[in-house]
Write a protein that holds these residues in place. Sequence first.
Motif, short mmCIF file in Angstrom:
data_model
loop_
_atom_site.label_atom_id
_atom_site.label_comp_id
_atom_site.label_asym_id
_atom_site.label_seq_id
_atom_site.Cartn_x
_atom_site.Cartn_y
_atom_site.Cartn_z
N PRO A 1 -15.09 5.12 7.95
CA PRO A 1 -15.57 4.36 6.79
C PRO A 1 -14.80 3.05 6.61
O PRO A 1 -13.58 3.00 6.79
CB PRO A 1 -15.31 5.32 5.62
N LEU A 2 -15.52 2.00 6.27
CA LEU A 2 -14.93 0.71 5.96
C LEU A 2 -14.81 0.57 4.44
O LEU A 2 -15.73 0.93 3.71
CB LEU A 2 -15.77 -0.42 6.53
N VAL A 3 -13.70 0.05 3.99
CA VAL A 3 -13.41 -0.05 2.56
C VAL A 3 -13.46 -1.52 2.15
O VAL A 3 -12.66 -2.34 2.61
CB VAL A 3 -12.04 0.56 2.24
N ASP A 4 -14.41 -1.86 1.29
CA ASP A 4 -14.56 -3.23 0.75
C ASP A 4 -14.59 -4.29 1.86
O ASP A 4 -13.82 -5.25 1.83
CB ASP A 4 -13.42 -3.56 -0.23
N PRO A 5 -15.47 -4.15 2.84
CA PRO A 5 -15.54 -5.16 3.91
C PRO A 5 -16.02 -6.51 3.35
O PRO A 5 -16.84 -6.56 2.43
CB PRO A 5 -16.55 -4.58 4.89
N GLU A 6 -15.50 -7.58 3.93
CA GLU A 6 -15.80 -8.91 3.43
C GLU A 6 -15.79 -9.91 4.59
O GLU A 6 -14.93 -9.83 5.48
CB GLU A 6 -14.74 -9.31 2.39
N VAL A 7 -16.74 -10.82 4.59
CA VAL A 7 -16.77 -11.93 5.54
C VAL A 7 -16.24 -13.17 4.82
O VAL A 7 -16.72 -13.52 3.74
CB VAL A 7 -18.20 -12.18 6.07
N ARG A 8 -15.26 -13.81 5.43
CA ARG A 8 -14.67 -15.01 4.83
C ARG A 8 -14.76 -16.17 5.82
O ARG A 8 -14.65 -15.98 7.03
CB ARG A 8 -13.21 -14.79 4.45
N SER B 1 -14.70 -14.89 9.57
CA SER B 1 -13.69 -13.86 9.87
C SER B 1 -14.05 -12.64 9.05
O SER B 1 -14.70 -12.74 8.01
CB SER B 1 -12.29 -14.36 9.53
N ILE B 2 -13.64 -11.47 9.52
CA ILE B 2 -13.95 -10.21 8.85
C ILE B 2 -12.65 -9.59 8.34
O ILE B 2 -11.67 -9.50 9.08
CB ILE B 2 -14.67 -9.23 9.80
N HIS B 3 -12.67 -9.13 7.10
CA HIS B 3 -11.50 -8.53 6.46
C HIS B 3 -11.96 -7.23 5.80
O HIS B 3 -12.87 -7.25 4.96
CB HIS B 3 -10.89 -9.48 5.44
N THR B 4 -11.33 -6.13 6.16
CA THR B 4 -11.80 -4.85 5.64
C THR B 4 -10.69 -3.81 5.68
O THR B 4 -9.76 -3.88 6.49
CB THR B 4 -13.00 -4.34 6.46
N GLY B 5 -10.80 -2.84 4.80
CA GLY B 5 -10.00 -1.64 4.92
C GLY B 5 -10.70 -0.67 5.86
O GLY B 5 -11.92 -0.67 5.99
#
Length: 354
Positions: free
Chosen positions: A170-177, A186-190
């Motif tokens: 599972p990915l936690v709060d994925p975000e593209v910045r 860029s991709i930032h995720t838990g």
Amino acid sequence: MLSMLLTGVAIALLATTLLPRLPLTWWVVRICEFPRLQFAALAAPVAGLAPLTAAPWSWWSLAASLATLGFQASRILPWTPLWPRQVKRAAPGQAPRCLTLLIANVLTTNRHAETLTRLIHEHRPDLVLTLESDAWWQAQLDEALAEDWPHAVRVPLDNLYGMHLYSRRPLVDPEVRWLIQPDIPSIHTGVELPNGDVIRLRALHPRPPAPGESEESLWRDAELLLVGKAIHEHPEPTLVAGDLNDVAWSRTTRLFCRVSGMLDPRRGRGMFSTFHADYPLLRWPLDHVFTSEHFTLKAMRRLPHIGSDHFPMLATLCYRPSRADEHETPEADGEEHRDARETIEEGKERDQQD
């Protein structure tokens, strides 16, 4: 004539060796950081031949070639098995704490998707990160991976900077910045580990300093250092992965590690050169995995050719915060933090001129 020619080659090698020490971001300067192994390989026979030539040329040839060899060796040796390992080896039996990541710059025009998907199903990594993946690649990857890698972040682009992340965990709060340039994502995720812990992943693919891409390394440098600064200000268990379009031993990447406190699992193990896949004599490590001090390394390897100009990388890291004190974490001094801030500010303010 031979003596003068040999001296000219030796001095040219020394000049290109020292050129990247200048605080300049022009691509013709920064690109000289890449082929350090190749420069050393050329300097070695020059040093061997120098005593056979006439004085005083022989002394100039020998001195310049030995200086080149010494400097290049000081940069290269940390990425060989002759150096102490920066990231400790994982202890056996840590499967619930471990995460396997596969990184692949697929090359947008490459149409051998089945070669990559076959490798993915063979190794069954927890995370698959692709770079240069467009809408066509997204369709192929969705079809092949959707069932077993159901969690995904998709950024299909046709500008060579698309990226996709597929995960079994599972990915936690994925975000593209879009950190520095509006067309570079860029991709930032838990990422939730099997034991329930959550670690942070930052996936990057900054634009390289190269003809047709960018006349300067400023924007690449600013993106790397911006991420490094964020990690420093918000320390947590973190992995940074991707095609950074920079070599492990460059001034910028080393500064990134000191600013962020991140570790390079290749140090003391090998270069794992991933580019260029088609030219064995012109290869250097462009695809990276960096870790915070909370991780140990179970395995790392370069995978076979997939039709791209990059080889994929596969790494298994284990989250072991209790062993963090075993690592020597790099640290930046005040001047280096200031240099990083200035680079980030300039990268944000200036528009790229192609």
